[in-house]
Design a protein around this motif. Sequence first.
Motif, PDB file in Angstrom:
ATOM      1  N   ASP A   1      -6.327   5.279   9.092  1.00 55.62           N
ATOM      2  CA  ASP A   1      -6.044   6.277   8.061  1.00 55.62           C
ATOM      3  C   ASP A   1      -4.551   6.256   7.774  1.00 55.62           C
ATOM      4  OD1 ASP A   1      -6.404   8.217   6.181  1.00 55.62           O
ATOM      5  OD2 ASP A   1      -6.676   9.870   7.583  1.00 55.62           O
ATOM      6  N   GLY A   2      -4.158   5.565   6.703  1.00 52.44           N
ATOM      7  CA  GLY A   2      -2.744   5.409   6.407  1.00 52.44           C
ATOM      8  C   GLY A   2      -2.081   4.573   7.486  1.00 52.44           C
TER       9      GLY A   2
ATOM     10  N   LYS B   1       5.105   3.614  12.007  1.00 50.37           N
ATOM     11  CA  LYS B   1       6.083   4.284  11.139  1.00 50.37           C
ATOM     12  C   LYS B   1       6.804   3.343  10.178  1.00 50.37           C
ATOM     13  CE  LYS B   1       7.978   6.095  14.848  1.00 50.37           C
ATOM     14  NZ  LYS B   1       8.881   6.897  15.729  1.00 50.37           N
TER      15      LYS B   1
ATOM     16  N   ASP C   1       2.492  -1.461   7.775  1.00 52.09           N
ATOM     17  CA  ASP C   1       1.113  -1.096   7.474  1.00 52.09           C
ATOM     18  C   ASP C   1       0.181  -1.773   8.480  1.00 52.09           C
ATOM     19  OD1 ASP C   1      -1.341  -0.569   6.426  1.00 52.09           O
ATOM     20  OD2 ASP C   1      -0.965  -1.434   4.449  1.00 52.09           O
TER      21      ASP C   1
ATOM     22  N   ARG D   1      -4.118  16.461  13.027  1.00 49.46           N
ATOM     23  CA  ARG D   1      -3.651  16.461  11.634  1.00 49.46           C
ATOM     24  C   ARG D   1      -2.521  17.457  11.447  1.00 49.46           C
ATOM     25  NH1 ARG D   1      -5.417  14.478   6.849  1.00 49.46           N
ATOM     26  NH2 ARG D   1      -7.309  13.644   7.831  1.00 49.46           N
TER      27      ARG D   1
ATOM     28  N   SER E   1       6.907   2.167   0.681  1.00 51.24           N
ATOM     29  CA  SER E   1       8.033   2.298   1.605  1.00 51.24           C
ATOM     30  C   SER E   1       7.466   2.406   3.014  1.00 51.24           C
ATOM     31  CB  SER E   1       8.889   3.509   1.229  1.00 51.24           C
ATOM     32  OG  SER E   1       8.099   4.690   1.194  1.00 51.24           O
TER      33      SER E   1
ATOM     34  N   ARG F   1       0.822  -1.213   0.000  1.00 52.86           N
ATOM     35  CA  ARG F   1       0.000   0.000   0.000  1.00 52.86           C
ATOM     36  C   ARG F   1       0.851   1.255   0.000  1.00 52.86           C
ATOM     37  NH1 ARG F   1      -2.951   0.699   4.817  1.00 52.86           N
ATOM     38  NH2 ARG F   1      -4.356   2.136   3.782  1.00 52.86           N
ATOM     39  N   PHE F   2       1.990   1.205   0.651  1.00 56.67           N
ATOM     40  CA  PHE F   2       2.757   2.423   0.856  1.00 56.67           C
ATOM     41  C   PHE F   2       4.070   2.459   0.068  1.00 56.67           C
ATOM     42  CE2 PHE F   2      -0.097   3.824   3.986  1.00 56.67           C
ATOM     43  CZ  PHE F   2      -0.448   2.749   4.784  1.00 56.67           C
TER      44      PHE F   2
ATOM     45  N   PRO G   1       4.804   3.794   5.926  1.00 55.79           N
ATOM     46  CA  PRO G   1       3.382   4.144   5.914  1.00 55.79           C
ATOM     47  C   PRO G   1       3.171   5.660   5.846  1.00 55.79           C
ATOM     48  CG  PRO G   1       3.825   2.493   7.596  1.00 55.79           C
ATOM     49  CD  PRO G   1       5.153   2.954   7.086  1.00 55.79           C
ATOM     50  N   ARG G   2       2.115   6.047   5.172  1.00 52.20           N
ATOM     51  CA  ARG G   2       1.755   7.463   5.101  1.00 52.20           C
ATOM     52  C   ARG G   2       1.106   7.867   6.421  1.00 52.20           C
ATOM     53  NH1 ARG G   2      -2.988   9.695   4.663  1.00 52.20           N
ATOM     54  NH2 ARG G   2      -3.990   7.718   4.154  1.00 52.20           N
ATOM     55  N   ILE G   3       1.660   8.877   7.079  1.00 51.27           N
ATOM     56  CA  ILE G   3       1.117   9.355   8.342  1.00 51.27           C
ATOM     57  C   ILE G   3       0.850  10.849   8.230  1.00 51.27           C
ATOM     58  CG2 ILE G   3       1.517   9.655  10.817  1.00 51.27           C
ATOM     59  CD1 ILE G   3       3.281   7.196  10.760  1.00 51.27           C
ATOM     60  N   ALA G   4      -0.414  11.217   8.307  1.00 50.22           N
ATOM     61  CA  ALA G   4      -0.810  12.619   8.160  1.00 50.22           C
ATOM     62  C   ALA G   4      -1.121  13.272   9.502  1.00 50.22           C
ATOM     63  CB  ALA G   4      -2.032  12.720   7.241  1.00 50.22           C
TER      64      ALA G   4
END
Length: 227
Positions: free
Chosen positions: A185-186, A132, A135, A226, A63, A60-61, A65-68
Amino acid sequence: MISEPELEGEWDTGRPAAPAQEPDAPRERVRGPRTAWLWALGGAVLASAVWVGVLVAQDRFASAPRIAYRHTADLCEAGRLAALAKTEVQPGHGFPTHGEHPGLDWSYCSYNGDYVDGQVSYQVQAMTELHKKTDPEAEFGTGPWAGWGIFGGGAGTAEQVSGLGERAEFHEGAGGSGPRLQVLDGGAVFTLNVQWFGPDARFEPDGDAIKAAMIEDMRALMTALRK
């Protein structure tokens, strides 16, 4: 002297070009180099799109994980639970704790309502996890987490909630002792859990009002954290 008639379809390099065909006569479509090149390009683009889709499905990422969202040391301050405070739950004062590690940052808050002998009392727990390196989707909603058994596996089928992160679910607590709302979420996972205790095991609070307030407070918490 009459010469031999030409054989039909005989190939003759010295013969002039054939006259134009009649308008209604069928014409053979000849695919030239440009058309063949376009077909080849289209096939390459399609193959590339399919390959990208396979890679996305596998990771999914790609690399990290996406963390917003940002980490907070005091989740009680970030999560005021104003909506739940207007219900019978009334979370009360919160007690925060947190941890920061290379693979996971987490923050936790336990809200304890006032205890009155002979009456129902409530407890609310909130937790954020920022994954971090891995996933969290594969384990989302399964619980329990080590050290946080109070969030342990819910009973029954998950109730899907729209409009919160990538995925959000309600689970009923063990023994029907309150709902748990969890949002993915991410690389971020948010959890809000409500429990009640009292002398009457048959006590049933206003579950719909509590769930609606939990959704509102969860949305406010995610907005506050956020980046």
